[in-house]
Design a protein around this motif. Structure first.
Motif, PDB file in Angstrom:
ATOM      1  N   VAL A 165     -21.612  -9.832  -6.898  1.00  0.00           N
ATOM      2  CA  VAL A 165     -22.920 -10.427  -7.176  1.00  0.00           C
ATOM      3  C   VAL A 165     -23.938  -9.848  -6.211  1.00  0.00           C
ATOM      4  O   VAL A 165     -23.717  -9.818  -4.995  1.00  0.00           O
ATOM      5  CB  VAL A 165     -22.856 -11.958  -7.047  1.00  0.00           C
ATOM      6  N   ALA A 166     -25.059  -9.370  -6.745  1.00  0.00           N
ATOM      7  CA  ALA A 166     -26.062  -8.697  -5.915  1.00  0.00           C
ATOM      8  C   ALA A 166     -27.356  -9.483  -5.775  1.00  0.00           C
ATOM      9  O   ALA A 166     -28.080  -9.307  -4.791  1.00  0.00           O
ATOM     10  CB  ALA A 166     -26.381  -7.321  -6.495  1.00  0.00           C
ATOM     11  N   THR A 167     -27.658 -10.350  -6.754  1.00  0.00           N
ATOM     12  CA  THR A 167     -28.966 -11.002  -6.764  1.00  0.00           C
ATOM     13  C   THR A 167     -28.838 -12.492  -7.059  1.00  0.00           C
ATOM     14  O   THR A 167     -27.827 -12.958  -7.594  1.00  0.00           O
ATOM     15  CB  THR A 167     -29.875 -10.382  -7.841  1.00  0.00           C
TER      16      THR A 167
ATOM     17  N   ALA B  12     -26.294 -14.748  -9.603  1.00  0.00           N
ATOM     18  CA  ALA B  12     -25.609 -15.963  -9.160  1.00  0.00           C
ATOM     19  C   ALA B  12     -25.929 -17.129 -10.083  1.00  0.00           C
ATOM     20  O   ALA B  12     -25.044 -17.903 -10.468  1.00  0.00           O
ATOM     21  CB  ALA B  12     -25.995 -16.292  -7.726  1.00  0.00           C
TER      22      ALA B  12
ATOM     23  N   VAL C 296     -19.759 -12.471  -1.435  1.00  0.00           N
ATOM     24  CA  VAL C 296     -20.762 -11.680  -0.727  1.00  0.00           C
ATOM     25  C   VAL C 296     -20.086 -10.368  -0.338  1.00  0.00           C
ATOM     26  O   VAL C 296     -19.353 -10.283   0.638  1.00  0.00           O
ATOM     27  CB  VAL C 296     -21.281 -12.419   0.524  1.00  0.00           C
TER      28      VAL C 296
ATOM     29  N   SER D 216     -27.285  -6.869  -0.157  1.00  0.00           N
ATOM     30  CA  SER D 216     -28.376  -7.699  -0.683  1.00  0.00           C
ATOM     31  C   SER D 216     -27.970  -9.158  -0.761  1.00  0.00           C
ATOM     32  O   SER D 216     -28.787 -10.058  -0.531  1.00  0.00           O
ATOM     33  CB  SER D 216     -28.802  -7.195  -2.060  1.00  0.00           C
ATOM     34  N   ALA D 217     -26.685  -9.403  -1.079  1.00  0.00           N
ATOM     35  CA  ALA D 217     -26.210 -10.781  -1.164  1.00  0.00           C
ATOM     36  C   ALA D 217     -26.180 -11.434   0.210  1.00  0.00           C
ATOM     37  O   ALA D 217     -26.483 -12.632   0.356  1.00  0.00           O
ATOM     38  CB  ALA D 217     -24.822 -10.814  -1.795  1.00  0.00           C
TER      39      ALA D 217
ATOM     40  N   ALA E  48     -28.664 -14.534   1.143  1.00  0.00           N
ATOM     41  CA  ALA E  48     -27.640 -15.545   0.856  1.00  0.00           C
ATOM     42  C   ALA E  48     -28.258 -16.906   0.551  1.00  0.00           C
ATOM     43  O   ALA E  48     -27.763 -17.656  -0.299  1.00  0.00           O
ATOM     44  CB  ALA E  48     -26.673 -15.649   2.036  1.00  0.00           C
TER      45      ALA E  48
ATOM     46  N   LEU F 296     -29.137 -16.983  -3.088  1.00  0.00           N
ATOM     47  CA  LEU F 296     -27.963 -17.096  -3.943  1.00  0.00           C
ATOM     48  C   LEU F 296     -27.419 -18.521  -3.928  1.00  0.00           C
ATOM     49  O   LEU F 296     -26.945 -19.039  -4.945  1.00  0.00           O
ATOM     50  CB  LEU F 296     -26.870 -16.123  -3.487  1.00  0.00           C
TER      51      LEU F 296
ATOM     52  N   LEU G 246     -20.165 -19.715  -0.941  1.00  0.00           N
ATOM     53  CA  LEU G 246     -20.106 -18.272  -0.776  1.00  0.00           C
ATOM     54  C   LEU G 246     -18.776 -17.897  -0.135  1.00  0.00           C
ATOM     55  O   LEU G 246     -18.196 -18.662   0.627  1.00  0.00           O
ATOM     56  CB  LEU G 246     -21.245 -17.769   0.109  1.00  0.00           C
TER      57      LEU G 246
END
Length: 563
Positions: free
Chosen positions: A391-393, A397, A416, A420-421, A425, A428, A435
């Motif tokens: 997951v990047a964004t 999420a 994570v 970017s995650a 955070a 997200l 996480l």
């Protein structure tokens, strides 16, 4: 022979007759040529291609049988055999007249030289590369591949110059009393697999292969001592010392806590239901990473919802009231699924369509998996949590959390693994219920170091200060939203680094099951404040080695554990 000394990488004492693996690979003669005709070149190229593919398939099959970390390691070796750059190198040599076996040898040589020159962690990957090369050449020349016996009637001490994962992945403590190698180090695959198996191991032990086959050998995997022909008193003394250490580890029972009572749940990583027994044996409080790829890979059609439900339910039922965190399918890119149409060619699979991105392209795969997970959760007292990889964004999420809500799943989190995650955070965690930090991939993307590219693997050290900074950011972002932030992977299995992770704000630790006792004991000997001080010292360092040393200076209890 006198006592030999190496580096202990897997604790415990093993005693047994030495089985010296003295396989010497055949080096195809320089200048080996084929007939020179176009047809000859085509035949030689086909021979080399079939050999490399046969080796890759064999490594994957061994990995599937072994499961767990061994599967990941052997799949990485299979990727070496299928590397397009290697294939191009072989083709160029064959088309220039080089015979198949020699072409394979020379094509591997370029990569081998890069690893050997780098040394350290990278140098330890040379054994993996050599193993793939030697197996392919053996196939071309019609010879059996190297390897130890699977059973000799009594546990033996396996001694070798070095060991490749395929040599050890299918062995067990019932077959092997200990491993001893002349090469390798704490991050070699011999060390990783030995720890996962719970087998004592000593690496970097000069002179080990000079031990006469059949000689009784005592191996102390904590101190690094290897004693040929030990006396009864020496065996008794070593076993008593190992028992004392084990007693110290065993005394730290129950849930994971620091010395001042701060709870840190200690969970296990598993690759399927067959890994549950070890998790229970070593006192896991639950499962922090349930890899589900075993259900999907190497098959012509997708697993049914019923098949998946049964596999999830078996693990949930093993931990009634405990937490079981399932990672949804992490496939695609470098792990293609045979039952899906191939996507567009990706020049860099590490940056391609995998994990949650694959789900968005093939929502029917996600819908079936989430439905199976929800059905299993409804039938069990285990507490299911589901998390998405890659997951990047914040948008991704939220999309995954909405899909879990629609499936009736109560707790949806994200991994994570992308900078970017970690950096965002907090964003997200608006929708993600928790996480979980995957330090291996996070290091890969943070330091631009492809996990499959040997020349850069040294940057994967989990003590990299920049990586520790990202872990701290992710934990802080989760805490800002009142979310838990765990860590899964072998970074958590290092007792010193486990304390540092707690100091960085990580709320739970998940690792291979045999690592749990040492981590539990290390936490129990240090206060939360000591963990904070160790973490701050590690982040202030400028290199992984300095970070490790500075952190350990604040963790005096590790010395008492001989860790």
């Amino acid at each position: 022979m006198s006592t030999l000394t190496g580096v202990g990488v897997s604790p415990g004492v093993g005693v047994g007759p030495a089985h010296v693996l003295a396989y010497e690979a055949t080096v195809p003669a320089p200048g080996s040529r084929h007939g020179g005709e176009a047809g000859d070149a085509a035949a030689e190229l086909a021979l080399a291609g079939r050999a490399l593919e046969r080796v890759a398939a064999d490594l994957e099959e061994r990995g599937a049988r072994a499961g767990g970390e061994a599967r990941e390691i052997l799949e990485a070796q299979a990727m070496m055999a299928r590397d397009p750059g290697l294939a191009d190198g072989v083709a160029t040599l064959v088309e220039a007249g080089t015979a198949a076996a020699r072409a394979v040898y020379e094509a591997f040589g370029h990569y081998r030289d890069l690893l050997a020159a780098a040394g350290g962690y990278l140098g330890e990957r040379v054994a993996d590369l050599d193993d793939v090369r030697d197996r392919a050449i053996a196939v071309i020349e019609g010879r059996p591949a190297p390897g130890p016996p699977e059973d000799t009637g009594q546990p033996y001490v396996l001694v070798a110059r070095d060991l490749a994962p395929a040599d050890t992945a299918l062995l067990s403590p019932d077959v092997v009393a200990a491993f001893v190698t002349e090469q390798g180090g704490p991050t070699s695959h011999t060390a990783i697999l030995a720890r996962a198996m719970g087998v004592p191991a000593v690496v970097a032990c000069p002179g080990a292969t000079s031990i006469a086959p059949g000689t009784p050998v005592l191996v102390d995997g904590a101190s690094g001592l290897v004693r040929p022909a030990p006396s009864d008193d020496e065996v008794l003394g070593a076993r008593n010392a190992a028992a004392a250490r084990e007693a110290v580890l065993a005394s730290a029972t129950g849930p994971g806590t620091t010395a001042d009572g701060h709870a840190v749940p200690l969970l296990a990583n598993i690759g399927g239901p067959r890994d549950v027994a070890a998790a229970l044996e070593y006192g896991a409080e639950g499962i922090g990473l349930y890899r589900t790829e075993f259900l999907f890979l190497d098959r012509a059609e997708a697993p049914s919802a019923a098949e998946q439900e049964a596999a999830y339910l078996e693990v949930l039922d093993a931990f009634p009231g405990g937490r079981v965190i399932v990672r949804t399918l992490d496939a695609g890119a470098d792990k293609p699924l045979a039952f899906l149409p191939p996507g567009a060619h990706e020049p860099n699979p590490a940056l391609g369509e995998r994990g949650v991105r694959l789900f968005r392209t093939h929502p029917e795969i996600m819908d079936t998996q989430l439905a199976a997970l929800a059905a299993a959760a409804a039938r069990s007292a285990g507490r299911l949590q589901v998390m998405a990889p890659m997951v990047a964004t914040a948008e991704e999420a939220a999309w995954f959390a909405d899909a879990c809500d629609a499936a009736g799943l109560p707790s949806a989190g994200v991994m994570v693994e992308i900078p970017s995650a970690a950096l965002r955070a907090s964003d997200l965690a608006v929708r993600a219920g928790f996480l979980s930090i995957g330090t291996n991939d996070l290091a890969q993307y943070a330091l631009a170091a492809d996990r499959q590219l040997g020349a850069l693997t040294g940057l994967q050290d989990a003590w990299q200060p920049a990586l520790l900074d990202l872990v701290a950011l992710a934990a802080a972002g989760a805490a800002e939203r009142g979310r838990q932030c765990g860590a899964c992977g072998e970074a958590a299995a290092d007792p010193a680094l486990a304390c540092v992770l707690v100091g960085l704000g990580v709320t739970s630790l998940s690792m291979s099951a045999p690592a749990l006792p040492a981590v539990r004991a290390a936490l129990s000997r240090h206060t939360r404040q000591q963990c904070h001080l160790a973490a701050a010292a590690a982040r202030a360092a400028v290199s992984p080695a300095d970070a490790r040393a500075e952190a350990r200076a604040h963790l005096p209890g590790l010395a008492g554990l001989a860790l």
